[in-house]
Write a protein that holds these residues in place. Structure first.
Motif, PDB file in Angstrom:
ATOM      1  N   ALA A  23       0.829  -1.207   0.000  1.00  0.00           N
ATOM      2  CA  ALA A  23       0.000   0.000   0.000  1.00  0.00           C
ATOM      3  C   ALA A  23       0.861   1.253   0.000  1.00  0.00           C
ATOM      4  O   ALA A  23       0.552   2.244  -0.678  1.00  0.00           O
ATOM      5  CB  ALA A  23      -0.928  -0.014   1.215  1.00  0.00           C
ATOM      6  N   VAL A  24       1.964   1.230   0.752  1.00  0.00           N
ATOM      7  CA  VAL A  24       2.858   2.387   0.793  1.00  0.00           C
ATOM      8  C   VAL A  24       3.508   2.595  -0.568  1.00  0.00           C
ATOM      9  O   VAL A  24       3.554   3.719  -1.091  1.00  0.00           O
ATOM     10  CB  VAL A  24       3.924   2.202   1.894  1.00  0.00           C
ATOM     11  CG1 VAL A  24       4.994   3.293   1.787  1.00  0.00           C
ATOM     12  CG2 VAL A  24       3.282   2.218   3.262  1.00  0.00           C
ATOM     13  N   ASN A  28       1.229   5.927  -7.174  1.00  0.00           N
ATOM     14  CA  ASN A  28      -0.107   6.213  -7.701  1.00  0.00           C
ATOM     15  C   ASN A  28      -0.713   7.365  -6.912  1.00  0.00           C
ATOM     16  O   ASN A  28      -1.009   7.238  -5.715  1.00  0.00           O
ATOM     17  CB  ASN A  28      -0.996   4.966  -7.593  1.00  0.00           C
ATOM     18  CG  ASN A  28      -2.367   5.197  -8.196  1.00  0.00           C
ATOM     19  OD1 ASN A  28      -2.649   6.257  -8.759  1.00  0.00           O
ATOM     20  ND2 ASN A  28      -3.238   4.214  -8.061  1.00  0.00           N
ATOM     21  N   ALA A  29      -0.905   8.513  -7.554  1.00  0.00           N
ATOM     22  CA  ALA A  29      -1.407   9.696  -6.857  1.00  0.00           C
ATOM     23  C   ALA A  29      -2.813   9.480  -6.297  1.00  0.00           C
ATOM     24  O   ALA A  29      -3.181  10.086  -5.288  1.00  0.00           O
ATOM     25  CB  ALA A  29      -1.396  10.895  -7.813  1.00  0.00           C
ATOM     26  N   ASP A  30      -3.615   8.605  -6.927  1.00  0.00           N
ATOM     27  CA  ASP A  30      -4.988   8.398  -6.456  1.00  0.00           C
ATOM     28  C   ASP A  30      -5.028   7.703  -5.102  1.00  0.00           C
ATOM     29  O   ASP A  30      -6.018   7.817  -4.374  1.00  0.00           O
ATOM     30  CB  ASP A  30      -5.770   7.564  -7.477  1.00  0.00           C
ATOM     31  CG  ASP A  30      -5.952   8.322  -8.789  1.00  0.00           C
ATOM     32  OD1 ASP A  30      -5.898   9.573  -8.758  1.00  0.00           O
ATOM     33  OD2 ASP A  30      -6.121   7.663  -9.831  1.00  0.00           O
ATOM     34  N   ALA A  31      -3.968   6.944  -4.759  1.00  0.00           N
ATOM     35  CA  ALA A  31      -3.961   6.209  -3.487  1.00  0.00           C
ATOM     36  C   ALA A  31      -3.543   7.082  -2.313  1.00  0.00           C
ATOM     37  O   ALA A  31      -3.739   6.709  -1.159  1.00  0.00           O
ATOM     38  CB  ALA A  31      -3.017   4.998  -3.582  1.00  0.00           C
ATOM     39  N   ARG A  56      -5.175   5.540   0.937  1.00  0.00           N
ATOM     40  CA  ARG A  56      -6.386   4.763   0.645  1.00  0.00           C
ATOM     41  C   ARG A  56      -5.976   3.386   0.168  1.00  0.00           C
ATOM     42  O   ARG A  56      -5.273   3.235  -0.818  1.00  0.00           O
ATOM     43  CB  ARG A  56      -7.213   5.476  -0.425  1.00  0.00           C
ATOM     44  CG  ARG A  56      -8.406   4.681  -0.928  1.00  0.00           C
ATOM     45  CD  ARG A  56      -9.430   4.453   0.178  1.00  0.00           C
ATOM     46  NE  ARG A  56     -10.021   5.703   0.645  1.00  0.00           N
ATOM     47  CZ  ARG A  56     -10.892   5.759   1.651  1.00  0.00           C
ATOM     48  NH1 ARG A  56     -11.253   4.636   2.285  1.00  0.00           N
ATOM     49  NH2 ARG A  56     -11.370   6.926   2.036  1.00  0.00           N
ATOM     50  N   HIS A  57      -6.419   2.348   0.889  1.00  0.00           N
ATOM     51  CA  HIS A  57      -6.099   0.972   0.516  1.00  0.00           C
ATOM     52  C   HIS A  57      -7.387   0.157   0.561  1.00  0.00           C
ATOM     53  O   HIS A  57      -7.855  -0.266   1.626  1.00  0.00           O
ATOM     54  CB  HIS A  57      -5.072   0.377   1.482  1.00  0.00           C
ATOM     55  CG  HIS A  57      -4.644  -1.021   1.131  1.00  0.00           C
ATOM     56  ND1 HIS A  57      -3.943  -1.314  -0.024  1.00  0.00           N
ATOM     57  CD2 HIS A  57      -4.831  -2.205   1.769  1.00  0.00           C
ATOM     58  CE1 HIS A  57      -3.721  -2.612  -0.075  1.00  0.00           C
ATOM     59  NE2 HIS A  57      -4.248  -3.174   0.997  1.00  0.00           N
ATOM     60  N   GLY A  58      -7.960  -0.027  -0.617  1.00  0.00           N
ATOM     61  CA  GLY A  58      -9.243  -0.703  -0.673  1.00  0.00           C
ATOM     62  C   GLY A  58     -10.297   0.136   0.018  1.00  0.00           C
ATOM     63  O   GLY A  58     -10.484   1.316  -0.284  1.00  0.00           O
ATOM     64  N   VAL A 118       3.913  13.370  -1.598  1.00  0.00           N
ATOM     65  CA  VAL A 118       3.041  14.345  -0.931  1.00  0.00           C
ATOM     66  C   VAL A 118       3.035  15.662  -1.702  1.00  0.00           C
ATOM     67  O   VAL A 118       1.978  16.283  -1.912  1.00  0.00           O
ATOM     68  CB  VAL A 118       3.506  14.556   0.528  1.00  0.00           C
ATOM     69  CG1 VAL A 118       2.808  15.765   1.149  1.00  0.00           C
ATOM     70  CG2 VAL A 118       3.237  13.311   1.356  1.00  0.00           C
ATOM     71  N   LEU A 119       4.221  16.118  -2.140  1.00  0.00           N
ATOM     72  CA  LEU A 119       4.280  17.367  -2.900  1.00  0.00           C
ATOM     73  C   LEU A 119       3.472  17.269  -4.195  1.00  0.00           C
ATOM     74  O   LEU A 119       2.777  18.219  -4.586  1.00  0.00           O
ATOM     75  CB  LEU A 119       5.737  17.715  -3.210  1.00  0.00           C
ATOM     76  CG  LEU A 119       6.605  18.202  -2.039  1.00  0.00           C
ATOM     77  CD1 LEU A 119       8.000  18.557  -2.528  1.00  0.00           C
ATOM     78  CD2 LEU A 119       5.967  19.395  -1.357  1.00  0.00           C
ATOM     79  N   ARG A 120       3.541  16.115  -4.848  1.00  0.00           N
ATOM     80  CA  ARG A 120       2.761  15.947  -6.095  1.00  0.00           C
ATOM     81  C   ARG A 120       1.263  16.017  -5.809  1.00  0.00           C
ATOM     82  O   ARG A 120       0.499  16.629  -6.573  1.00  0.00           O
ATOM     83  CB  ARG A 120       3.131  14.625  -6.762  1.00  0.00           C
ATOM     84  CG  ARG A 120       4.537  14.617  -7.369  1.00  0.00           C
ATOM     85  CD  ARG A 120       4.729  13.416  -8.290  1.00  0.00           C
ATOM     86  NE  ARG A 120       4.659  12.160  -7.567  1.00  0.00           N
ATOM     87  CZ  ARG A 120       5.713  11.540  -7.036  1.00  0.00           C
ATOM     88  NH1 ARG A 120       6.921  12.094  -7.155  1.00  0.00           N
ATOM     89  NH2 ARG A 120       5.587  10.401  -6.401  1.00  0.00           N
ATOM     90  N   SER A 121       0.820  15.395  -4.708  1.00  0.00           N
ATOM     91  CA  SER A 121      -0.606  15.428  -4.367  1.00  0.00           C
ATOM     92  C   SER A 121      -1.055  16.835  -4.009  1.00  0.00           C
ATOM     93  O   SER A 121      -2.148  17.283  -4.396  1.00  0.00           O
ATOM     94  CB  SER A 121      -0.881  14.466  -3.204  1.00  0.00           C
ATOM     95  OG  SER A 121      -0.647  13.139  -3.581  1.00  0.00           O
TER      96      SER A 121
END
Length: 726
Positions: free
Chosen positions: A496-497, A503-506, A532-534, A560-563
C-alpha cells in the motif's frame, strides 16, 4: 686414505652426540632465560603503558564530563536561582544523564567558594581553598576517591564567573571501566593519593602500585620445554647405550633396512623435486644414505606441513569471519545455532539483533569510508559489551546478532543495556560525524527446544523494528501484542505504501485548519497524508513506520508534494489559503526534494508556504540542512519546528537552524489543564521564553474551549486541533 673402522667411528659419533646434547641443552636453557626476561620486560612496559593510557583517558573523560556539566544551562541556573538546588543535585543531574555511575557526589559553590547546601551521605568540601581557575583534580585521602573542581561561567567565552562545581569520583571503579587491561593486574591496584593533592591525573602513576598479570602461557612453555628436553636427553642416552651394546652384531643390517624404508617413503607420490646431493658426504655409505634420505624426507614433510597449516588457517578465517569487522559471519552464526540445538540449549536461549539507526543516511551523507568506520566501531563496542564467551555475528550491512545461551529476561536485558552504554560512550565525532550514532536492539527468548532459528530470528526482527519507533526504548523484547510491529512486515501494508508513492490516487491529503488567535479565523492549513487501501484509510501511525523502515522518506515526501500540487491545480486549495508541509529529516538534505519545493514556490509565489521539521527526528548534516532551509526562506517559505517537547533536539535546532514558528506538542498543551500547577507553570514559562525570542508560537492539540482559553491567555499566535477541524 686408510678406511675408518666402524667401531672407531661409532665411538666418535657417540662422544660427539653427547657433547652436542650437552651444548644444545646449555644453549637452550640460556636462551630460554633470556627470552623470559625480555617477555617480562615487555609485559612490564605494556602494563605501564596501559595504566598511563587509562589515567590519560580517565582525565580526558572527566574533563569532558565536568566541562559539559559546567556548560549545562541547569547548572548555571542553580548558581543564579538555587531554590531547587537540592532537587537538581539529588535527582535532576542524574536523571538528565550528566553523571555516570562512578560519580558518587556533586556540589556547587558560590563565587567565594562556599558550598550552596551541605550534601547528605557523600562528603563534599564545605568550601574551596584557593578557588580553582580551571579544572583541578584532588585526592580525597581515602585511597578510593578524588575530587574534580571546575569553574562555572555565565557565558560561553568563560569571562563571567558564576561559581564553581565539584564532583566526587570513585577512582578504582572508573579506572576499571575506562578501558580493558591485558597486562596490568588492576584487581590488586593500590592507589596512594594524598589528601588534597592536586594536579594532573597523568602524574598520579608514580603513586599507583600494580602488578603485571602472570603469563601462564610462558610458564607452561617453560615447563613443557624442560620436560621435553629431559625426556629427549634420557631417550638419547638410552639409545646410545643400546646402540653401543648392539653395534657389532646389529648395526649394518638395520641401517640398510632403514635406508631402504626411507627410500620408499622418499619416492612416494608428492614433491617430485630431483634429489640434490649433500656436500661433504660421510665416509660410511649406509649412514650417508640414511642422512640423505632422512634429510630429503624431513624437508618434504616440513614444507608440506607449512603449506597445510597456512591453507587451513586461511580457509578457517575466511569461512567464519567477516573481513571488515573481524566479527563472526552468517555461516558461523548458522553453525553455532545448530551446535546449540544439538546441545539442548535452545530452551533457555536469547537472540539479540542489533541494527544501526539511520545508517543509510550516514553512509550516503558521509561516504562509504566513514560508514565502514562506523560499522567497525559498532562491532568493537558490541564485542566488548558481551559476556565472556559470547560471540558477535555480522549478518550483513549494519545488522549484527548474538546468541546468549543459559539466558533469561534479566540477563538479556543487562547485556542489551551494556551494549547501548558502550555505543553511547563511543566518540563517533572522530570520524567526522556531527550527529550521534545509536543502535536498536530486538530481543527474542526461546521458550522450548522446539524453537527454530527462523522463528526466533523473525521475532527478534519484529522487536528490533519496534525499538526503532519514536518514543520506544532502544531495546525491545518480543511479545505477541507489540503494537504496530505487524505493520512493518505486512506485505499488504508495504504494498500500500509503495502504491501510494507511485499512484497519486492512493494518496489522499487532508487539510487541518490552523487558526490565528484571538480572532479564531483560519490563517493557513497543514497538509496531512492518508493512504487509501481498498475500503480502508491508513493513518500516519500505520504507515510512517513502514516508510522509515524501508527508507522511503524522500520518495514519500515527493509523493506528498505531487498530491498537494494536484489539489492546488483543481482548486481544492484556494489561492489565498496558506499551506504547511511536513518534511522528513532525510528529505531536508536531499537536493531533489529541495528542488521540488523551490519549483512549487515558484508557481505559488503569492501563497503563504511553511516547511515543518519534526523536533524528535534525527537530522544528519545539520549545516547542510540549515543552508537548505535558508534557501527556502529566501524564496518565501517560513520554517516551523514541529512537536516541541516530544523529542530531544529542539534547543539545538532553534540555535543552529533558521526557524520562524515553534509548534508546541499536544502533550504540552494538555498540561495546561492539569491539576498540577507546576506543569502549567513550566509550559507557560517555556511559551514566554520562546515568544520573547522572536518566534511565533502554535498550540497543537487544542480540543476543548478550556484548552483554547489557556493558550489565548498565554499569548499563543496560532492554534490547531480537533476544536477547529480534523
Amino acid at each position: 686414505m686408510k678406511p675408518i673402522k666402524v667401531s672407531h667411528l661409532s665411538l666418535a659419533f657417540v662422544g660427539l652426540i653427547l657433547f652436542a646434547l650437552l651444548g644444545l641443552g646449555t644453549l637452550m636453557w640460556l636462551e630460554l632465560g633470556q627470552l623470559t626476561s625480555r617477555i617480562r620486560s615487555q609485559e612490564t612496559q605494556a602494563a605501564h603503558q596501559e595504566v598511563s593510557d587509562g589515567l590519560a583517558r580517565m582525565e580526558s573523560s572527566l574533563r569532558d564530563r565536568v566541562e559539559a556539566l559546567g556548560r549545562w544551562d541547569e547548572t548555571r541556573q542553580q548558581l543564579i536561582y538555587p531554590d531547587y538546588y537540592v532537587m537538581w543535585r539529588d535527582l535532576r543531574v542524574r536523571d538528565a544523564g550528566m553523571l555516570p555511575a562512578y560519580v558518587s557526589g556533586v556540589a556547587l559553590y558560590d563565587k567565594q567558594g562556599h558550598i550552596l547546601v551541605e550534601p547528605r551521605g557523600e562528603f563534599m568540601p564545605s568550601e574551596l581553598v584557593g578557588l580553582p581557575g580551571r579544572i583541578q583534580f584532588s585526592g580525597a585521602g581515602d585511597d578510593r576517591h578524588l575530587y574534580v573542581f571546575f569553574p562555572v561561567h555565565a557565558d560561553p567565552d568563560g569571562t563571567i564567573p558564576l561559581g564553581h562545581g565539584a564532583i566526587k569520583v570513585d577512582f578504582p571503579l572508573q579506572f576499571r571501566l575506562i578501558r580493558a587491561y591485558r597486562y596490568a593486574d588492576i584487581q590488586g591496584l593500590k592507589i596512594q593519593l594524598r589528601a588534597q593533592a592536586s594536579g594532573s591525573l597523568a602524574a598520579a602513576i608514580s603513586r599507583i602500585d600494580y602488578d603485571t598479570l602472570p603469563n601462564q602461557n610462558l610458564a607452561n612453555i617453560k615447563e613443557v620445554l624442560q620436560v621435553a628436553f629431559m625426556r629427549l636427553l634420557a631417550a638419547m642416552l638410552l639409545i646410545l647405550a643400546l646402540g653401543a651394546w648392539f653395534f657389532k652384531r646389529a648395526l649394518v643390517s638395520p641401517l640398510n633396512r632403514i635406508s631402504r624404508d626411507i627410500d620408499k617413503l622418499k619416492n612416494a607420490p608428492g614433491d617430485s623435486r630431483s634429489l640434490v646431493p649433500l656436500e661433504n658426504p660421510m665416509r660410511v655409505q649406509e649412514l650417508e644414505n640414511v642422512r640423505r634420505s632422512f634429510s630429503e624426507y624431513h624437508e618434504k614433510l616440513a614444507l608440506l606441513r607449512k603449506d597445510l597449516e597456512k591453507s587451513s588457517q586461511d580457509f578457517f578465517d575466511q569461512a567464519r569471519h567477516d573481513a571488515l569487522t573481524g566479527a563472526f559471519n552468517r555461516r558461523a552464526f548458522d553453525e553455532d545455532w545448530r551446535a546449540l540445538a544439538d546441545a539442548g540449549y535452545l530452551g533457555k536461549c536469547a537472540l539479540l539483533l542489533f541494527d544501526c539507526d539511520h545508517f543509510k543516511t550516514i553512509n550516503d551523507s558521509y561516504g562509504h569510508g566513514v560508514g565502514d568506520l562506523v560499522i567497525q566501531a559498532i562491532a568493537t563496542n558490541l564485542t566488548h559489551a558481551l559476556r565472556t564467551g559470547d560471540r558477535l555475528y555480522r549478518l550483513g550491512g549494519d545488522e549484527f546478532a548474538t546468541m546468549l545461551p543459559n539466558s533469561d529476561t534479566p540477563s538479556a536485558e543487562a547485556v542489551a543495556e551494556r551494549c547501548l552504554h558502550h555505543i553511547q560512550s563511543h566518540d563517533f565525532r572522530r570520524y567526522g560525524l556531527m550527529e550521534p550514532v545509536s543502535v536498536s536492539i530486538g530481543i527474542a527468548l526461546s521458550e522450548h527446544s522446539a524453537f527454530n532459528l527462523h522463528e526466533l530470528h523473525s521475532q527478534a526482527d519484529l522487536a528490533m523494528y519496534s525499538a526503532k519507533r519514536p518514543g520506544n526504548r532502544k531495546f525491545v523484547f518480543y511479545s505477541g501484542d507489540i503494537d504496530g510491529m505487524a505493520n512493518l512486515v505486512s506485505n499488504i501494508r508495504v504494498n500500500a505504501v509503495y502504491n501510494a508513492i507511485q499512484n497519486a490516487d492512493a494518496l489522499q491529503m487532508h487539510y487541518q485548519p490552523i487558526v490565528a488567535l484571538p480572532a479564531n479565523h483560519t490563517a493557513y492549513v497543514e497538509a496531512l497524508a492518508r493512504i487509501r487501501h481498498g475500503d480502508d484509510l491508513l493513518m500516519p501511525g500505520e504507515f510512517l513506520t513502514i516508510v522509515e523502515a524501508h527508507r522511503l522518506d524522500v520518495e514519500f515526501d515527493l509523493a506528498v508534494l505531487r498530491s498537494v500540487e494536484s489539489d492546488m491545480r483543481i482548486g481544492r486549495l484556494a489561492a489565498d489559503t496558506g499551506l504547511s508541509i511536513n518534511v522528513s529529516p532525510t528529505g531536508i538534505v536531499d537536493e531533489s526534494l529541495i528542488g521540488a519545493l523551490l519549483d512549487l514556490k515558484e508557481h505559488q509565489a503569492q501563497r503563504k508556504m511553511i516547511i515543518e521539521i519534526t523536533e524528535n527526528a534525527l537530522i544528519t548534516q545539520i549545516y547542510r540542512a540549515s543552508e537548505n532551509l535558508r534557501r527556502l526562506r529566501e524564496v518565501g517559505y517560513l520554517v516551523a519546528l514541529d512537536d516541541l517537547g516530544s523529542g530531544y533536539s529542539s534547543l539545538r535546532y532553534l540555535s543552529c537552524m533558521p526557524v520562524d514558528l515553534v509548534k508546541f506538542d499536544i502533550s504540552m498543551i494538555h498540561q495546561l489543564v492539569s491539576d498540577d500547577p507546576k506543569k502549567r507553570l513550566v509550559v507557560g514559562e517555556i511559551a514566554n521564553i520562546v515568544s520573547a525570542n522572536g518566534y511565533q508560537i502554535v498550540a497543537e492539540g487544542v480540543e476543548t474551549e478550556e484548552h483554547l482559553s489557556r493558550v489565548v491567555a498565554l499569548g499563543f499566535n496560532y492554534a490547531q486541533g480537533y476544536l477547529f477541524g480534523r
